[in-house]
Design a protein around this motif. Structure first.
Motif, PDB file in Angstrom:
ATOM      1  N   LYS A   7       0.830  -1.223   0.000  1.00 32.43           N
ATOM      2  CA  LYS A   7       0.000   0.000   0.000  1.00 32.43           C
ATOM      3  C   LYS A   7       0.862   1.270   0.000  1.00 32.43           C
ATOM      4  O   LYS A   7       0.555   2.253   0.672  1.00 32.43           O
ATOM      5  CB  LYS A   7      -0.960   0.016   1.186  1.00 32.43           C
ATOM      6  CG  LYS A   7      -1.969  -1.124   1.160  1.00 32.43           C
ATOM      7  CD  LYS A   7      -2.973  -1.022   2.301  1.00 32.43           C
ATOM      8  CE  LYS A   7      -4.001  -2.141   2.209  1.00 32.43           C
ATOM      9  NZ  LYS A   7      -4.988  -2.081   3.320  1.00 32.43           N
ATOM     10  N   ALA A   9       3.358   4.168  -2.346  1.00 35.03           N
ATOM     11  CA  ALA A   9       3.567   4.809  -3.643  1.00 35.03           C
ATOM     12  C   ALA A   9       4.879   5.573  -3.623  1.00 35.03           C
ATOM     13  O   ALA A   9       5.289   6.108  -2.586  1.00 35.03           O
ATOM     14  CB  ALA A   9       2.417   5.758  -3.975  1.00 35.03           C
ATOM     15  N   LEU A  46       2.909   1.505  -7.519  1.00 36.25           N
ATOM     16  CA  LEU A  46       2.302   2.750  -7.970  1.00 36.25           C
ATOM     17  C   LEU A  46       3.340   3.872  -7.906  1.00 36.25           C
ATOM     18  O   LEU A  46       3.986   4.071  -6.877  1.00 36.25           O
ATOM     19  CB  LEU A  46       1.075   3.107  -7.116  1.00 36.25           C
ATOM     20  CG  LEU A  46       0.214   4.226  -7.701  1.00 36.25           C
ATOM     21  CD1 LEU A  46      -1.263   3.910  -7.552  1.00 36.25           C
ATOM     22  CD2 LEU A  46       0.507   5.563  -7.020  1.00 36.25           C
ATOM     23  N   ASN A 107       2.284   5.916 -13.169  1.00 41.36           N
ATOM     24  CA  ASN A 107       0.829   5.806 -13.254  1.00 41.36           C
ATOM     25  C   ASN A 107       0.163   7.123 -13.628  1.00 41.36           C
ATOM     26  O   ASN A 107      -0.846   7.142 -14.324  1.00 41.36           O
ATOM     27  CB  ASN A 107       0.258   5.296 -11.934  1.00 41.36           C
ATOM     28  CG  ASN A 107       0.730   3.897 -11.605  1.00 41.36           C
ATOM     29  OD1 ASN A 107       1.829   3.708 -11.093  1.00 41.36           O
ATOM     30  ND2 ASN A 107      -0.074   2.904 -11.937  1.00 41.36           N
ATOM     31  N   LYS A 108       0.745   8.243 -13.142  1.00 41.86           N
ATOM     32  CA  LYS A 108       0.117   9.535 -13.429  1.00 41.86           C
ATOM     33  C   LYS A 108       1.105  10.661 -13.144  1.00 41.86           C
ATOM     34  O   LYS A 108       1.987  10.529 -12.289  1.00 41.86           O
ATOM     35  CB  LYS A 108      -1.149   9.726 -12.571  1.00 41.86           C
ATOM     36  CG  LYS A 108      -2.100  10.784 -13.090  1.00 41.86           C
ATOM     37  CD  LYS A 108      -3.499  10.619 -12.500  1.00 41.86           C
ATOM     38  CE  LYS A 108      -4.437  11.637 -13.123  1.00 41.86           C
ATOM     39  NZ  LYS A 108      -5.819  11.494 -12.660  1.00 41.86           N
ATOM     40  N   PHE A 138      -6.146  11.054  -5.438  1.00 42.65           N
ATOM     41  CA  PHE A 138      -5.745   9.925  -6.283  1.00 42.65           C
ATOM     42  C   PHE A 138      -5.106   8.830  -5.450  1.00 42.65           C
ATOM     43  O   PHE A 138      -5.458   7.647  -5.572  1.00 42.65           O
ATOM     44  CB  PHE A 138      -4.778  10.403  -7.370  1.00 42.65           C
ATOM     45  CG  PHE A 138      -4.218   9.290  -8.214  1.00 42.65           C
ATOM     46  CD1 PHE A 138      -4.983   8.708  -9.223  1.00 42.65           C
ATOM     47  CD2 PHE A 138      -2.934   8.814  -7.999  1.00 42.65           C
ATOM     48  CE1 PHE A 138      -4.467   7.674  -9.999  1.00 42.65           C
ATOM     49  CE2 PHE A 138      -2.414   7.782  -8.775  1.00 42.65           C
ATOM     50  CZ  PHE A 138      -3.186   7.212  -9.776  1.00 42.65           C
ATOM     51  N   LEU A 139      -4.160   9.202  -4.586  1.00 40.15           N
ATOM     52  CA  LEU A 139      -3.466   8.204  -3.773  1.00 40.15           C
ATOM     53  C   LEU A 139      -4.432   7.484  -2.832  1.00 40.15           C
ATOM     54  O   LEU A 139      -4.384   6.259  -2.686  1.00 40.15           O
ATOM     55  CB  LEU A 139      -2.343   8.866  -2.969  1.00 40.15           C
ATOM     56  CG  LEU A 139      -1.167   9.423  -3.785  1.00 40.15           C
ATOM     57  CD1 LEU A 139      -0.201  10.173  -2.871  1.00 40.15           C
ATOM     58  CD2 LEU A 139      -0.433   8.318  -4.543  1.00 40.15           C
ATOM     59  N   GLU A 142      -6.529   4.998  -4.516  1.00 41.92           N
ATOM     60  CA  GLU A 142      -5.782   3.775  -4.861  1.00 41.92           C
ATOM     61  C   GLU A 142      -5.441   2.945  -3.626  1.00 41.92           C
ATOM     62  O   GLU A 142      -4.734   1.931  -3.724  1.00 41.92           O
ATOM     63  CB  GLU A 142      -4.496   4.138  -5.609  1.00 41.92           C
ATOM     64  CG  GLU A 142      -4.722   4.786  -6.970  1.00 41.92           C
ATOM     65  CD  GLU A 142      -5.269   3.809  -7.991  1.00 41.92           C
ATOM     66  OE1 GLU A 142      -4.950   2.607  -7.903  1.00 41.92           O
ATOM     67  OE2 GLU A 142      -6.035   4.251  -8.872  1.00 41.92           O
ATOM     68  N   ILE A 144      -3.573   3.876  -1.084  1.00 38.13           N
ATOM     69  CA  ILE A 144      -2.205   4.111  -0.625  1.00 38.13           C
ATOM     70  C   ILE A 144      -2.201   4.633   0.815  1.00 38.13           C
ATOM     71  O   ILE A 144      -2.974   5.526   1.164  1.00 38.13           O
ATOM     72  CB  ILE A 144      -1.493   5.130  -1.555  1.00 38.13           C
ATOM     73  CG1 ILE A 144      -1.365   4.554  -2.971  1.00 38.13           C
ATOM     74  CG2 ILE A 144      -0.132   5.522  -1.000  1.00 38.13           C
ATOM     75  CD1 ILE A 144      -0.582   3.272  -3.076  1.00 38.13           C
TER      76      ILE A 144
END
Length: 210
Positions: A7, A9, A46, A107-108, A138-139, A142, A144
């Motif tokens: 979990k 990023a 990620l 990823n972005k 966003f995180l 996902e 995170i």
């Protein structure tokens, strides 16, 4: 250290041409972070990057204030703003990422500093906390829980990204060998590391990763 990358990023902050040697706002030895960042990317499921993306009329540019010079301060939308050289202008080569930085697994990308009325050091918010980049949502979307922050510059955009990540509730690691500082004053990077650690960031090096 027992770091668990579940979990988590990787956040790559502003590793752009203008912040590298030869760029408009070069960070000393900024290019040295690139091989470190490339080496650790495959450890993360990620990966996101932030990108300074200024309009040419940005209020943080000294050139846009007659009679002012780089290093002066002004009041910009209620924020005490340090004036910078023109850098990372949208769609310019300086705003681009260097070819040596591997970006195929990102990823972005989150652009920041797009509003001429306020600067944006953090990858999450502008300096006045007026607008969000969308990175935090966003995180969290996902799933995170932990972020590992790298990039440029340690004493500005990296520091404020780390501090905002902590405020948003992420367990936040700073990879000290994957960041370099501007050092307007000689001790700025060391002081930034201390400030981040005091606020709860965990300072590690890339070889501490599992």
């Amino acid at each position: 250290m027992g770091i668990n990358l579940n979990k988590s990023a990787l956040i790559i902050v502003d590793v752009q041409n203008d912040f590298l040697p030869g760029g408009a706002l070069a960070v000393g030895d900024g290019n040295e972070v690139i091989p470190v960042i490339n080496q650790i990317q495959d450890k993360f499921d990620l990966i996101v990057a932030t990108q300074d993306w200024h309009p040419s009329n940005h209020g943080s540019f000294a050139a846009n204030h007659p009679g002012k010079e780089v290093g002066d301060f002004i009041n910009l939308n209620g924020v005490n703003q340090y004036l910078w050289p023109i850098h990372c202008v949208e769609n310019s080569e300086g705003a681009g990422f260097p070819e040596s930085l591997q970006g195929q697994s990102w990823n972005k990308i989150f652009k920041k500093g797009t509003n001429p009325e306020v600067d944006s050091y953090s990858g999450f918010f502008d300096n006045g906390k007026i607008e969000e980049t969308g990175l935090g949502d966003f995180l969290k979307g996902e799933g995170i829980e932990k972020v590992f922050v790298t990039g440029l510059a340690a004493d500005y955009c990296v520091k404020f990204t780390v501090l905002d990540a902590l405020d948003l509730g992420f367990k936040t690691y700073l990879l000290t060998d994957a960041t370099k500082g501007v050092n307007v004053s000689p001790n700025d990077t060391i002081e930034a590391f201390t400030e981040m650690e005091n606020k709860g960031a965990i300072l590690i090096q890339s070889n501490d990763l599992p």
